[in-house]
Design a protein around this motif. Structure first.
Motif, short mmCIF file in Angstrom:
data_model
loop_
_atom_site.label_atom_id
_atom_site.label_comp_id
_atom_site.label_asym_id
_atom_site.label_seq_id
_atom_site.Cartn_x
_atom_site.Cartn_y
_atom_site.Cartn_z
N TYR A 220 0.85 -1.20 0.00
CA TYR A 220 0.00 0.00 0.00
C TYR A 220 0.88 1.24 0.00
O TYR A 220 1.89 1.31 0.69
N GLY A 221 0.47 2.24 -0.79
CA GLY A 221 1.21 3.49 -0.80
C GLY A 221 0.82 4.36 -1.98
O GLY A 221 -0.18 4.09 -2.66
N PRO A 222 1.59 5.41 -2.26
CA PRO A 222 1.33 6.26 -3.42
C PRO A 222 1.31 5.44 -4.71
O PRO A 222 2.08 4.48 -4.85
N ILE A 223 0.45 5.80 -5.63
CA ILE A 223 0.20 4.99 -6.81
C ILE A 223 1.48 4.69 -7.60
O ILE A 223 1.70 3.55 -8.01
N GLN A 224 2.35 5.67 -7.81
CA GLN A 224 3.54 5.47 -8.62
C GLN A 224 4.53 4.52 -7.94
O GLN A 224 5.32 3.85 -8.62
N GLU A 225 4.49 4.46 -6.61
CA GLU A 225 5.40 3.56 -5.88
C GLU A 225 4.90 2.12 -5.89
O GLU A 225 5.69 1.17 -5.92
N VAL A 226 3.58 1.95 -5.86
CA VAL A 226 3.01 0.60 -5.78
C VAL A 226 2.92 -0.04 -7.16
O VAL A 226 3.27 -1.21 -7.35
N VAL A 227 2.41 0.72 -8.14
CA VAL A 227 2.25 0.15 -9.49
C VAL A 227 3.56 0.35 -10.25
O VAL A 227 3.76 1.34 -10.97
N ASN A 228 4.46 -0.59 -10.05
CA ASN A 228 5.73 -0.59 -10.77
C ASN A 228 5.95 -1.97 -11.37
O ASN A 228 5.20 -2.92 -11.11
N GLU A 229 6.97 -2.10 -12.19
CA GLU A 229 7.18 -3.34 -12.94
C GLU A 229 7.45 -4.52 -12.02
O GLU A 229 6.94 -5.63 -12.24
N GLU A 230 8.22 -4.32 -10.96
CA GLU A 230 8.54 -5.41 -10.04
C GLU A 230 7.29 -5.90 -9.31
O GLU A 230 7.05 -7.11 -9.21
N ASN A 231 6.48 -4.97 -8.79
CA ASN A 231 5.28 -5.37 -8.06
C ASN A 231 4.25 -6.03 -8.97
O ASN A 231 3.55 -6.96 -8.55
N MET A 232 4.13 -5.56 -10.22
CA MET A 232 3.19 -6.19 -11.15
C MET A 232 3.60 -7.63 -11.44
O MET A 232 2.74 -8.53 -11.54
N CYS A 233 4.88 -7.88 -11.54
CA CYS A 233 5.37 -9.23 -11.77
C CYS A 233 5.07 -10.13 -10.57
O CYS A 233 4.60 -11.25 -10.71
#
Length: 262
Positions: A220-233
């Motif tokens: 959980y956190g700011p959108i740009q920090e959470v939705v990144n390539e590593e987390n999506m994987c």
């Protein structure tokens, strides 16, 4: 207004679906809830609104546990927009939207002119007044979704909770829904919590994100920090490439799936 979940956990039987969930959203903010199918996104919405009871943890509205609020107090503050499905009821759009005033009516009370005026105002605000006489069982999915949002707005809520509002819609209607959510946050100061399968949609409208993973962890956190390539994987098991670009002075994001992660 601030809505919070603190250390929320839920499961069926001995199993755990949601584990130690914490987040907050305030007036004018949009929180996107993301995760793969079956990870518990809809269950989270039900638990946080009190429709299902947390096994542990609590939901707070301006610091008060919602379990201690009256039904009327809660549903005049929070409005729920379920997934849009074909309507089997022969109600006009205006009649359907007027039903959103139920939290402000007494037992056995009939809608008043004031209630109908509120419904008309909600429909006008999101640009669907032209649908007021159309029957819900003859609407497209996008039209019906907009009617359900207008119905929620008639109660004058401070927060909307929307379960996959842009799913099963074409490109245009997806954008219509996203534009309405941006308008309500920016111009009406209404908070929204939205379940979505689309990371790019979350990047477009959300200020914060809650990402649920199959192993029971969450981010959980700011959108740009959470939705990144590593987390999506990690969450979806898909390698992606996220591109940010500018068109006519406005920034956009696209999420391109590349391959299944091995």
């Amino acid at each position: 207004m601030t809505f919070e979940v603190k250390h929320g956990s839920f499961g069926y039987g001995k199993g755990t679906v949601l584990n130690d969930i914490s987040f907050s959203v305030s007036s004018g903010e949009v929180l996107a809830v993301l995760g793969s199918n079956g990870v518990g996104k809809t269950t989270l919405l039900k638990c946080m609104m009190g429709l299902q009871k947390w096994r542990q943890g609590e939901s707070l509205l301006d610091g008060k546990n919602i379990a201690g609020l009256s039904h009327k107090e809660l549903w005049q503050t929070i409005a729920y927009v379920p997934q849009s499905k074909a309507s089997a009821f022969s109600f006009s759009a205006l009649d359907m939207v007027v039903m959103g005033r139920s939290s402000r009516l007494g037992m056995l009370s009939r809608p008043t002119e004031e209630d109908e005026a509120a419904a008309v105002a909600a429909m006008e605000d999101i640009g669907i007044l032209h649908l007021k006489d159309k029957m819900c069982n003859s609407m497209s999915g996008g039209e019906l979704q907009m009617v359900l949002i207008a119905r929620a707005l008639t109660a004058g809520p401070k927060m909307l909770v929307l379960d996959e509002p842009e799913s099963n819609l074409d490109f245009k209607n997806q954008l219509v829904i996203l534009d309405v959510l941006e308008h309500l946050a920016r111009d009406r100061n209404i908070a929204s919590i939205i379940n979505t399968h689309y990371p790019a949609h979350a990047l477009k409208v959300a200020h914060k994100a809650l990402l649920l993973n199959r192993d029971g962890t969450n981010c959980y956190g700011p959108i740009q920090e959470v939705v990144n390539e590593e987390n999506m994987c990690t969450s979806f098991g898909v390698n992606v490439s996220i591109h940010r670009f500018e068109v006519q002075g406005k920034l956009y994001n696209t999420v391109v799936p590349l391959s299944i992660a091995m």
